[in-house]
Design a protein around this motif. Structure first.
Motif, PDB file in Angstrom:
ATOM      1  N   LEU A  32       4.935 -10.776  -0.804  1.00 13.41           N
ATOM      2  CA  LEU A  32       5.013  -9.799  -1.891  1.00 13.41           C
ATOM      3  C   LEU A  32       6.064  -8.741  -1.586  1.00 13.41           C
ATOM      4  CD1 LEU A  32       1.185  -9.170  -2.425  1.00 13.41           C
ATOM      5  CD2 LEU A  32       2.685 -10.519  -3.910  1.00 13.41           C
ATOM      6  N   LEU A  33       6.530  -8.069  -2.629  1.00 14.62           N
ATOM      7  CA  LEU A  33       7.398  -6.920  -2.439  1.00 14.62           C
ATOM      8  C   LEU A  33       6.561  -5.719  -2.014  1.00 14.62           C
ATOM      9  CD1 LEU A  33       9.752  -7.194  -5.557  1.00 14.62           C
ATOM     10  CD2 LEU A  33      10.133  -8.063  -3.246  1.00 14.62           C
ATOM     11  N   GLU A  34       7.207  -4.768  -1.376  1.00 10.82           N
ATOM     12  CA  GLU A  34       6.480  -3.609  -0.871  1.00 10.82           C
ATOM     13  C   GLU A  34       6.001  -2.716  -2.011  1.00 10.82           C
ATOM     14  OE1 GLU A  34       6.966  -0.270   2.690  1.00 10.82           O
ATOM     15  OE2 GLU A  34       8.733  -1.190   1.795  1.00 10.82           O
ATOM     16  N   TYR A  35       4.859  -2.098  -1.807  1.00  8.23           N
ATOM     17  CA  TYR A  35       4.272  -1.165  -2.773  1.00  8.23           C
ATOM     18  C   TYR A  35       5.097   0.131  -2.831  1.00  8.23           C
ATOM     19  CZ  TYR A  35       2.455   0.097   1.819  1.00  8.23           C
ATOM     20  OH  TYR A  35       2.358   0.380   3.156  1.00  8.23           O
ATOM     21  N   PRO A  36       4.952   0.944  -3.882  1.00 10.03           N
ATOM     22  CA  PRO A  36       5.655   2.228  -3.973  1.00 10.03           C
ATOM     23  C   PRO A  36       5.219   3.164  -2.846  1.00 10.03           C
ATOM     24  CG  PRO A  36       4.750   1.594  -6.101  1.00 10.03           C
ATOM     25  CD  PRO A  36       4.162   0.655  -5.093  1.00 10.03           C
ATOM     26  N   GLN A  37       6.178   3.939  -2.339  1.00 10.00           N
ATOM     27  CA  GLN A  37       5.901   4.868  -1.249  1.00 10.00           C
ATOM     28  C   GLN A  37       6.054   6.310  -1.728  1.00 10.00           C
ATOM     29  OE1 GLN A  37       4.727   4.144   1.621  1.00 10.00           O
ATOM     30  NE2 GLN A  37       5.609   2.284   2.500  1.00 10.00           N
ATOM     31  N   TYR A  38       5.294   7.220  -1.129  1.00  7.09           N
ATOM     32  CA  TYR A  38       5.333   8.637  -1.484  1.00  7.09           C
ATOM     33  C   TYR A  38       5.241   9.486  -0.224  1.00  7.09           C
ATOM     34  CZ  TYR A  38       4.128   6.857  -6.134  1.00  7.09           C
ATOM     35  OH  TYR A  38       4.117   6.171  -7.321  1.00  7.09           O
ATOM     36  N   THR A  39       5.662  10.753  -0.336  1.00  5.97           N
ATOM     37  CA  THR A  39       5.517  11.699   0.761  1.00  5.97           C
ATOM     38  C   THR A  39       5.349  13.099   0.175  1.00  5.97           C
ATOM     39  OG1 THR A  39       6.467  12.479   2.852  1.00  5.97           O
ATOM     40  CG2 THR A  39       8.013  12.063   1.041  1.00  5.97           C
ATOM     41  N   LYS A  40       5.417  14.141   0.995  1.00  3.33           N
ATOM     42  CA  LYS A  40       5.312  15.521   0.530  1.00  3.33           C
ATOM     43  C   LYS A  40       6.592  15.916  -0.204  1.00  3.33           C
ATOM     44  CE  LYS A  40       2.349  16.747   4.416  1.00  3.33           C
ATOM     45  NZ  LYS A  40       2.226  17.541   5.661  1.00  3.33           N
ATOM     46  N   PRO A  41       6.511  16.837  -1.184  1.00  3.91           N
ATOM     47  CA  PRO A  41       5.326  17.563  -1.647  1.00  3.91           C
ATOM     48  C   PRO A  41       4.439  16.696  -2.542  1.00  3.91           C
ATOM     49  CG  PRO A  41       7.198  18.196  -2.962  1.00  3.91           C
ATOM     50  CD  PRO A  41       7.736  17.287  -1.874  1.00  3.91           C
ATOM     51  N   ALA A  42       3.199  17.119  -2.693  1.00  2.96           N
ATOM     52  CA  ALA A  42       2.240  16.341  -3.484  1.00  2.96           C
ATOM     53  C   ALA A  42       2.617  16.304  -4.956  1.00  2.96           C
ATOM     54  CB  ALA A  42       0.835  16.920  -3.316  1.00  2.96           C
ATOM     55  N   GLU A  43       3.363  17.312  -5.415  1.00  2.00           N
ATOM     56  CA  GLU A  43       3.835  17.320  -6.803  1.00  2.00           C
ATOM     57  C   GLU A  43       5.309  17.686  -6.822  1.00  2.00           C
ATOM     58  OE1 GLU A  43       2.912  19.464 -11.120  1.00  2.00           O
ATOM     59  OE2 GLU A  43       1.393  19.439  -9.549  1.00  2.00           O
ATOM     60  N   TRP A  44       6.076  16.946  -7.614  1.00  3.12           N
ATOM     61  CA  TRP A  44       7.522  17.187  -7.722  1.00  3.12           C
ATOM     62  C   TRP A  44       7.974  16.844  -9.130  1.00  3.12           C
ATOM     63  CZ3 TRP A  44      11.681  13.599  -8.302  1.00  3.12           C
ATOM     64  CH2 TRP A  44      12.955  14.166  -8.181  1.00  3.12           C
ATOM     65  N   GLN A  45       8.608  17.808  -9.793  1.00  2.46           N
ATOM     66  CA  GLN A  45       9.091  17.655 -11.169  1.00  2.46           C
ATOM     67  C   GLN A  45       7.996  17.118 -12.089  1.00  2.46           C
ATOM     68  OE1 GLN A  45      12.843  15.679 -11.619  1.00  2.46           O
ATOM     69  NE2 GLN A  45      13.935  17.153 -10.333  1.00  2.46           N
ATOM     70  N   GLY A  46       6.795  17.650 -11.917  1.00  2.00           N
ATOM     71  CA  GLY A  46       5.675  17.272 -12.771  1.00  2.00           C
ATOM     72  C   GLY A  46       5.049  15.935 -12.459  1.00  2.00           C
ATOM     73  N   ARG A  47       5.474  15.311 -11.384  1.00  2.00           N
ATOM     74  CA  ARG A  47       4.928  14.002 -11.000  1.00  2.00           C
ATOM     75  C   ARG A  47       4.150  14.148  -9.696  1.00  2.00           C
ATOM     76  NH1 ARG A  47       7.683   9.604 -13.521  1.00  2.00           N
ATOM     77  NH2 ARG A  47       9.293  10.361 -14.950  1.00  2.00           N
ATOM     78  N   ARG A  48       2.921  13.658  -9.686  1.00  2.00           N
ATOM     79  CA  ARG A  48       2.055  13.790  -8.531  1.00  2.00           C
ATOM     80  C   ARG A  48       1.989  12.493  -7.718  1.00  2.00           C
ATOM     81  NH1 ARG A  48      -1.307  17.462  -7.301  1.00  2.00           N
ATOM     82  NH2 ARG A  48      -2.789  15.935  -6.428  1.00  2.00           N
ATOM     83  N   VAL A  49       1.766  12.676  -6.434  1.00  2.00           N
ATOM     84  CA  VAL A  49       1.428  11.536  -5.592  1.00  2.00           C
ATOM     85  C   VAL A  49       0.091  10.992  -6.084  1.00  2.00           C
ATOM     86  CG1 VAL A  49       0.786  10.827  -3.264  1.00  2.00           C
ATOM     87  CG2 VAL A  49       2.651  12.449  -3.582  1.00  2.00           C
ATOM     88  N   PRO A  50      -0.061   9.689  -6.253  1.00  2.00           N
ATOM     89  CA  PRO A  50      -1.347   9.134  -6.703  1.00  2.00           C
ATOM     90  C   PRO A  50      -2.515   9.663  -5.875  1.00  2.00           C
ATOM     91  CG  PRO A  50       0.319   7.425  -6.706  1.00  2.00           C
ATOM     92  CD  PRO A  50       0.955   8.632  -6.072  1.00  2.00           C
ATOM     93  N   ASP A  51      -3.563  10.067  -6.569  1.00  2.00           N
ATOM     94  CA  ASP A  51      -4.706  10.700  -5.911  1.00  2.00           C
ATOM     95  C   ASP A  51      -5.296   9.840  -4.799  1.00  2.00           C
ATOM     96  OD1 ASP A  51      -4.483  12.932  -7.510  1.00  2.00           O
ATOM     97  OD2 ASP A  51      -5.925  12.193  -9.014  1.00  2.00           O
ATOM     98  N   VAL A  52      -5.294   8.517  -4.989  1.00  2.00           N
ATOM     99  CA  VAL A  52      -5.915   7.642  -3.999  1.00  2.00           C
ATOM    100  C   VAL A  52      -5.238   7.776  -2.634  1.00  2.00           C
ATOM    101  CG1 VAL A  52      -4.462   5.651  -4.581  1.00  2.00           C
ATOM    102  CG2 VAL A  52      -6.713   5.289  -3.530  1.00  2.00           C
ATOM    103  N   LEU A  53      -3.923   8.064  -2.625  1.00  2.00           N
ATOM    104  CA  LEU A  53      -3.202   8.191  -1.357  1.00  2.00           C
ATOM    105  C   LEU A  53      -3.542   9.475  -0.626  1.00  2.00           C
ATOM    106  CD1 LEU A  53       0.318   6.845  -2.402  1.00  2.00           C
ATOM    107  CD2 LEU A  53      -1.575   5.605  -1.343  1.00  2.00           C
ATOM    108  N   LEU A  54      -4.116  10.417  -1.346  1.00  2.00           N
ATOM    109  CA  LEU A  54      -4.511  11.688  -0.742  1.00  2.00           C
ATOM    110  C   LEU A  54      -6.006  11.733  -0.453  1.00  2.00           C
ATOM    111  CD1 LEU A  54      -2.463  14.049  -3.103  1.00  2.00           C
ATOM    112  CD2 LEU A  54      -1.747  13.055  -0.923  1.00  2.00           C
ATOM    113  N   SER A  55      -6.704  10.643  -0.735  1.00  2.00           N
ATOM    114  CA  SER A  55      -8.170  10.629  -0.636  1.00  2.00           C
ATOM    115  C   SER A  55      -8.671  10.512   0.795  1.00  2.00           C
ATOM    116  CB  SER A  55      -8.730   9.465  -1.459  1.00  2.00           C
ATOM    117  OG  SER A  55      -8.372   8.218  -0.861  1.00  2.00           O
ATOM    118  N   GLY A  56      -7.843   9.930   1.679  1.00  2.00           N
ATOM    119  CA  GLY A  56      -8.287   9.697   3.050  1.00  2.00           C
ATOM    120  C   GLY A  56      -9.181   8.482   3.199  1.00  2.00           C
TER     121      GLY A  56
END
Length: 229
Positions: free
Chosen positions: A171-195
């Motif tokens: 499979l191709l790699e999934y989308p990746q995110y990092t800090k900040p949690a919000e940028w230009q009105g777009r948030r890191v998916p909540d599940v990635l911050l859930s622990g």
């Protein structure tokens, strides 16, 4: 890993392989290379390595006597590869296979190609990095070696780094995110911050499936077939 590279432009190496992780691995002796100048085996004062194609046609062909002499002197076993657009496509599975070798010898062809007799006599394996044509095999060899070297033991700081990369599980790699949690009105998916590690793993796998189905239907078809098996 020991790598021998037959080329008419030895000065191109190590190129970008001398930087970053591959360059560090080179300095640490995890891999080594020798760039052999094919022109050193030419029979005239001009260092000619090519001639016109038998039967006519455009371009020039690398001579079997010159390249053959270089191989006779430099190739003493191990995997012999020829970078060629007509070769089998380089895949991550092939990269893993080559990374397990102790020694590789790579022919970097130029012009319109190599006299077929050389490939037959020495049993060279054609490898292609894609359905397009470059000016020479050197660039293709570097790309292939980059993929190989990063799999050698100790090259990546974390051996888990490549496990989740594109193509490792079909499979191709999934989308990746990092800090900040919000940028230009777009948030890191909540599940990635859930622990919650299992939920994160499930989300990433699902995203890999979605991305692969949308962008590479050929890979998606193979993936589905592998699941059926």
């Amino acid at each position: 890993m020991k790598v021998k590279i037959l080329t008419i432009f030895p000065e191109l190496f190590p190129g970008f392989l001398g930087t970053s992780l591959t360059g560090k691995a080179l300095d640490e002796g995890k891999w080594s290379y020798e760039a052999v100048n094919i022109r050193d085996y030419a029979f005239d004062k001009h260092g000619s390595v090519d001639d016109t194609p038998a039967g006519g046609g455009a371009g020039m062909i690398m001579r079997p006597d010159v390249l053959g002499a270089a191989l006779q002197d430099c190739y003493h076993g191990g995997r012999l590869l020829n970078m060629s657009p007509r070769g089998a496509p380089l895949t991550q599975a092939k990269v893993h296979e080559l990374a397990a070798e102790q020694e590789l010898t790579i022919i970097c062809s130029r012009f319109e190609g190599i006299d077929e007799r050389v490939l037959e006599v020495f049993g060279a394996e054609d490898i292609s990095i894609g359905d397009y044509v470059l000016t020479g095999g050197e660039q293709a060899a570097m790309i292939m070696l980059d993929a190989i070297i990063r799999l050698l033991p100790g090259v990546l700081g974390n051996d888990e780094s490549f496990v989740s990369e594109s193509f490792e599980d079909g499979l191709l790699e999934y989308p990746q995110y990092t800090k900040p949690a919000e940028w230009q009105g777009r948030r890191v998916p909540d599940v990635l911050l859930s622990g919650h590690h299992q939920k994160i793993a499930d989300w990433r796998h699902l995203q890999s499936e979605i991305v692969t189905e949308q962008r590479r239907p050929d890979l998606w078809k193979k993936y589905l077939a592998s699941k059926k098996i």
